[in-house]
Design a protein around this motif. Structure first.
Motif, PDB file in Angstrom:
ATOM      1  N   PRO A 101       0.949  -1.230   0.111  1.00  9.96           N
ATOM      2  CA  PRO A 101       0.086  -0.144   0.119  1.00  9.96           C
ATOM      3  C   PRO A 101       0.876   1.344  -0.039  1.00  9.96           C
ATOM      4  CG  PRO A 101      -0.781  -1.454   1.683  1.00  9.96           C
ATOM      5  CD  PRO A 101       0.709  -2.126   1.300  1.00  9.96           C
ATOM      6  N   PHE A 102       0.516   2.281  -0.885  1.00  6.13           N
ATOM      7  CA  PHE A 102       1.132   3.548  -0.754  1.00  6.13           C
ATOM      8  C   PHE A 102       0.450   4.651  -1.088  1.00  6.13           C
ATOM      9  CE2 PHE A 102       3.744   6.409  -3.638  1.00  6.13           C
ATOM     10  CZ  PHE A 102       5.057   6.708  -2.474  1.00  6.13           C
ATOM     11  N   ASP A 103       0.514   5.707  -0.287  1.00 18.68           N
ATOM     12  CA  ASP A 103      -0.337   6.888  -0.503  1.00 18.68           C
ATOM     13  C   ASP A 103       0.907   7.928  -0.542  1.00 18.68           C
ATOM     14  OD1 ASP A 103      -1.807   9.091  -0.473  1.00 18.68           O
ATOM     15  OD2 ASP A 103      -3.086   8.761   1.071  1.00 18.68           O
ATOM     16  N   ILE A 156       2.187  -2.120  -6.364  1.00 16.53           N
ATOM     17  CA  ILE A 156       1.860  -1.150  -5.658  1.00 16.53           C
ATOM     18  C   ILE A 156       0.384  -0.842  -5.704  1.00 16.53           C
ATOM     19  CG2 ILE A 156       2.594   1.132  -5.243  1.00 16.53           C
ATOM     20  CD1 ILE A 156       4.900  -0.924  -5.388  1.00 16.53           C
ATOM     21  N   LEU A 157      -0.176  -0.864  -4.376  1.00 22.69           N
ATOM     22  CA  LEU A 157      -1.816  -0.498  -4.202  1.00 22.69           C
ATOM     23  C   LEU A 157      -1.333   0.868  -3.776  1.00 22.69           C
ATOM     24  CD1 LEU A 157      -4.678  -1.191  -3.978  1.00 22.69           C
ATOM     25  CD2 LEU A 157      -4.099  -2.184  -1.739  1.00 22.69           C
ATOM     26  N   ALA A 158      -1.753   1.733  -4.691  1.00 24.76           N
ATOM     27  CA  ALA A 158      -1.608   3.197  -4.449  1.00 24.76           C
ATOM     28  C   ALA A 158      -2.948   4.358  -4.862  1.00 24.76           C
ATOM     29  CB  ALA A 158      -0.647   3.684  -5.542  1.00 24.76           C
ATOM     30  N   GLU A 194      -8.410   4.742  -4.844  1.00 29.11           N
ATOM     31  CA  GLU A 194      -8.591   6.083  -4.134  1.00 29.11           C
ATOM     32  C   GLU A 194      -9.057   5.969  -2.642  1.00 29.11           C
ATOM     33  OE1 GLU A 194     -10.407   8.834  -6.647  1.00 29.11           O
ATOM     34  OE2 GLU A 194      -8.751   8.788  -8.123  1.00 29.11           O
ATOM     35  N   ARG A 195      -9.735   4.818  -2.300  1.00 29.12           N
ATOM     36  CA  ARG A 195     -10.346   4.440  -1.111  1.00 29.12           C
ATOM     37  C   ARG A 195      -9.518   4.455   0.115  1.00 29.12           C
ATOM     38  NH1 ARG A 195     -13.795  -0.536  -2.237  1.00 29.12           N
ATOM     39  NH2 ARG A 195     -12.014  -0.844  -3.130  1.00 29.12           N
ATOM     40  N   THR A 196     -10.153   4.202   1.035  1.00 30.47           N
ATOM     41  CA  THR A 196      -9.246   4.601   2.274  1.00 30.47           C
ATOM     42  C   THR A 196      -8.417   3.078   2.385  1.00 30.47           C
ATOM     43  OG1 THR A 196     -10.888   2.892   3.685  1.00 30.47           O
ATOM     44  CG2 THR A 196     -11.264   5.236   3.847  1.00 30.47           C
ATOM     45  N   LEU A 197      -7.388   2.899   3.110  1.00 31.45           N
ATOM     46  CA  LEU A 197      -6.536   2.088   3.223  1.00 31.45           C
ATOM     47  C   LEU A 197      -7.241   0.686   3.463  1.00 31.45           C
ATOM     48  CD1 LEU A 197      -3.546   0.954   3.402  1.00 31.45           C
ATOM     49  CD2 LEU A 197      -3.368   1.547   5.921  1.00 31.45           C
ATOM     50  N   ASP A 198      -8.182   0.518   4.416  1.00 32.99           N
ATOM     51  CA  ASP A 198      -8.759  -0.666   4.835  1.00 32.99           C
ATOM     52  C   ASP A 198      -9.593  -1.133   3.519  1.00 32.99           C
ATOM     53  OD1 ASP A 198      -7.759  -0.936   7.345  1.00 32.99           O
ATOM     54  OD2 ASP A 198      -9.405  -0.088   8.246  1.00 32.99           O
ATOM     55  N   VAL A 249       2.645  -5.452   2.951  1.00 35.97           N
ATOM     56  CA  VAL A 249       3.892  -5.114   3.390  1.00 35.97           C
ATOM     57  C   VAL A 249       3.847  -3.493   3.052  1.00 35.97           C
ATOM     58  CG1 VAL A 249       6.502  -4.974   3.179  1.00 35.97           C
ATOM     59  CG2 VAL A 249       5.147  -7.005   2.412  1.00 35.97           C
ATOM     60  N   MET A 250       3.942  -2.735   4.279  1.00 33.74           N
ATOM     61  CA  MET A 250       3.920  -1.350   4.109  1.00 33.74           C
ATOM     62  C   MET A 250       5.092  -0.723   3.379  1.00 33.74           C
ATOM     63  SD  MET A 250       0.984  -0.907   5.126  1.00 33.74           S
ATOM     64  CE  MET A 250      -0.415  -0.553   6.170  1.00 33.74           C
ATOM     65  N   ALA A 251       4.734   0.272   2.847  1.00 27.21           N
ATOM     66  CA  ALA A 251       5.876   1.096   2.170  1.00 27.21           C
ATOM     67  C   ALA A 251       6.943   1.948   2.705  1.00 27.21           C
ATOM     68  CB  ALA A 251       5.177   1.810   0.881  1.00 27.21           C
ATOM     69  N   ASP A 252       6.685   1.886   4.035  1.00 28.72           N
ATOM     70  CA  ASP A 252       7.542   2.805   4.890  1.00 28.72           C
ATOM     71  C   ASP A 252       8.544   1.886   5.906  1.00 28.72           C
ATOM     72  OD1 ASP A 252       5.673   1.647   6.677  1.00 28.72           O
ATOM     73  OD2 ASP A 252       5.074   3.743   7.434  1.00 28.72           O
ATOM     74  N   VAL A 283       8.837   3.920   9.404  1.00 31.76           N
ATOM     75  CA  VAL A 283       9.359   5.170   9.593  1.00 31.76           C
ATOM     76  C   VAL A 283       8.122   6.243   9.534  1.00 31.76           C
ATOM     77  CG1 VAL A 283      10.842   7.014   8.574  1.00 31.76           C
ATOM     78  CG2 VAL A 283      11.519   4.555   8.417  1.00 31.76           C
ATOM     79  N   ASP A 284       7.890   6.617  10.924  1.00 29.02           N
ATOM     80  CA  ASP A 284       6.844   7.520  11.191  1.00 29.02           C
ATOM     81  C   ASP A 284       7.205   8.941  11.720  1.00 29.02           C
ATOM     82  OD1 ASP A 284       4.887   5.720  10.434  1.00 29.02           O
ATOM     83  OD2 ASP A 284       4.779   4.799  12.569  1.00 29.02           O
ATOM     84  N   ASP A 285       8.029   8.919  12.668  1.00 26.76           N
ATOM     85  CA  ASP A 285       8.535  10.098  13.306  1.00 26.76           C
ATOM     86  C   ASP A 285       9.832  10.764  12.985  1.00 26.76           C
ATOM     87  OD1 ASP A 285       5.896  10.125  14.800  1.00 26.76           O
ATOM     88  OD2 ASP A 285       6.601   8.457  16.100  1.00 26.76           O
TER      89      ASP A 285
HETATM   90  N1  GTP Z   1      -3.389   2.636  -0.630  1.00 26.78           N
HETATM   91  C1  GTP Z   1      -3.058   3.396   0.353  1.00 26.78           C
HETATM   92  N2  GTP Z   1      -2.214   3.147   1.247  1.00 26.78           N
HETATM   93  C2  GTP Z   1      -2.004   4.188   2.366  1.00 26.78           C
HETATM   94  C3  GTP Z   1      -3.191   4.723   2.472  1.00 26.78           C
HETATM   95  N3  GTP Z   1      -2.671   5.566   3.703  1.00 26.78           N
HETATM   96  C4  GTP Z   1      -1.468   5.115   4.128  1.00 26.78           C
HETATM   97  N4  GTP Z   1      -1.105   4.373   3.243  1.00 26.78           N
HETATM   98  C5  GTP Z   1       0.073   3.492   3.174  1.00 26.78           C
HETATM   99  O1  GTP Z   1       0.263   2.694   4.462  1.00 26.78           O
HETATM  100  C6  GTP Z   1       1.480   2.774   4.950  1.00 26.78           C
HETATM  101  C7  GTP Z   1       1.440   3.229   6.470  1.00 26.78           C
HETATM  102  O2  GTP Z   1       1.034   4.562   6.424  1.00 26.78           O
HETATM  103  P1  GTP Z   1       1.138   5.481   7.606  1.00 26.78           P
HETATM  104  O3  GTP Z   1       2.392   5.359   8.227  1.00 26.78           O
HETATM  105  O4  GTP Z   1      -0.031   4.876   8.469  1.00 26.78           O
HETATM  106  O5  GTP Z   1       0.564   6.642   7.221  1.00 26.78           O
HETATM  107  P2  GTP Z   1       1.199   7.841   6.331  1.00 26.78           P
HETATM  108  O6  GTP Z   1       0.029   8.290   5.509  1.00 26.78           O
HETATM  109  O7  GTP Z   1       2.341   7.311   5.262  1.00 26.78           O
HETATM  110  O8  GTP Z   1       1.958   8.796   7.157  1.00 26.78           O
HETATM  111  P3  GTP Z   1       1.260   9.879   8.444  1.00 26.78           P
HETATM  112  O9  GTP Z   1       0.732  10.858   7.591  1.00 26.78           O
HETATM  113  O10 GTP Z   1       2.532  10.371   9.214  1.00 26.78           O
HETATM  114  O11 GTP Z   1       0.128   9.196   9.154  1.00 26.78           O
HETATM  115  C8  GTP Z   1       2.305   3.631   4.152  1.00 26.78           C
HETATM  116  O12 GTP Z   1       2.969   2.702   3.328  1.00 26.78           O
HETATM  117  C9  GTP Z   1       1.359   4.366   3.299  1.00 26.78           C
HETATM  118  O13 GTP Z   1       1.891   4.717   2.126  1.00 26.78           O
HETATM  119  C10 GTP Z   1      -4.060   4.787   1.936  1.00 26.78           C
HETATM  120  O14 GTP Z   1      -5.264   5.566   2.092  1.00 26.78           O
HETATM  121  N5  GTP Z   1      -4.300   4.111   0.712  1.00 26.78           N
END
Ligand code: GTP
Ligand code: PEQ
Length: 202
Positions: free
Chosen positions: A6-8, A49-51, A65-69, A86-89, A163-165
């Motif tokens: 997932p990647f925003d 990549i789920l973007a 474009e919807r929410t992460l969940d 696997v989260m992108a961070d 990597v958040d903070d």
């Molecule tokens: N597809 C998709 N990925 C998301 C979304 N929100 C967060 N992500 C991804 O999910 C992972 C965890 O994200 P977070 O650390 O919770 O949020 P973030 O938006 O990157 O960071 P903050 O703005 O600091 O909360 C990262 O890989 C984000 O790119 C979303 O709405 N859709």
């Protein structure tokens, strides 16, 4: 196994805004994405990549474009067979750490993040769905339990370190081996010491 990242990239990493402006956060988030996707590739899987918007990269991209969940749960419902998320961070993820995650047995394998999140999941049970944010590790354990899935957890410093903070940037400088660590150095970040703990300065 399908591996979904997932990647925003629109306004990423807002919690890093005390130290990075919006353009820098976009670049840095993108560098972390490339680290994670290429590490997944190095252990033999092709990441999707789920973007939230189109990403110009060498891997397949699904735009939702919807929410992460909503986006992740749609992928879980659509894909037959095992799915890893696997989260992108995860800028410290190594082939060894991801290889251990993918090889771990269980219907649901969770890699907890520091601070209560869930940094990576392998779902082999057709009914597993995600519920991210807040203490999502607790929610994911409960969901796995409620569907009768056999659950396992991976104990990994590298997968726990999302990597958040700003403080997390010190971990990237200390242990990162990829583009994210290089990006920080190129943009003037270095390790410093603050009250006996490692911190960052620019
Ligand atoms: N597809 C998709 N990925 C998301 C979304 N929100 C967060 N992500 C991804 O999910 C992972 C965890 O994200 P977070 O650390 O919770 O949020 P973030 O938006 O990157 O960071 P903050 O703005 O600091 O909360 C990262 O890989 C984000 O790119 C979303 O709405 N859709
Ligand atoms: C998506 C969220 O990430 P965090 O905000 O914990 O980094 C979670 O893991 O539930």
């Amino acid at each position: 196994m399908h591996v979904v990242v997932p990647f925003d990239g629109r306004e990423p990493k807002t919690r890093l805004s005390p130290v990075l402006d919006i353009e820098e956060r976009r670049e840095f988030a993108r560098a972390m994405l490339e680290d994670v996707a290429s590490t997944i590739e190095s252990v033999g899987f092709e990441p999707t990549i789920l973007a939230t918007s189109d990403v110009d990269c060498e891997w397949p991209v699904v735009v939702d474009e919807r929410t992460l969940d909503a986006a992740v749960n749609d992928r879980l419902a659509e894909i037959d067979g095992p799915v890893a998320i696997v989260m992108a961070d995860l800028a410290l993820a190594t082939p060894d750490a991801l290889g251990r995650l993918f090889a771990a047995g269980g219907d649901v394998v969770l890699a907890p993040g520091r601070g209560g999140g869930t940094n990576a999941i392998v779902a082999r049970h057709p009914d597993f769905r995600v519920d991210y944010h807040d203490a999502s590790i607790t929610d994911h354990r409960e969901i796995a339990h409620d569907i009768g899935a056999e659950m396992a957890e991976v104990d990994s410093f590298r997968l726990a370190s999302d990597v958040d903070d700003p403080a997390d940037l010190a971990e990237v400088l200390l242990h990162g081996e990829g583009r994210a660590a290089a990006w920080l150095r190129e943009h003037g970040f270095e390790l410093a010491s603050e009250a006996g703990r490692v911190s960052i300065e620019r």
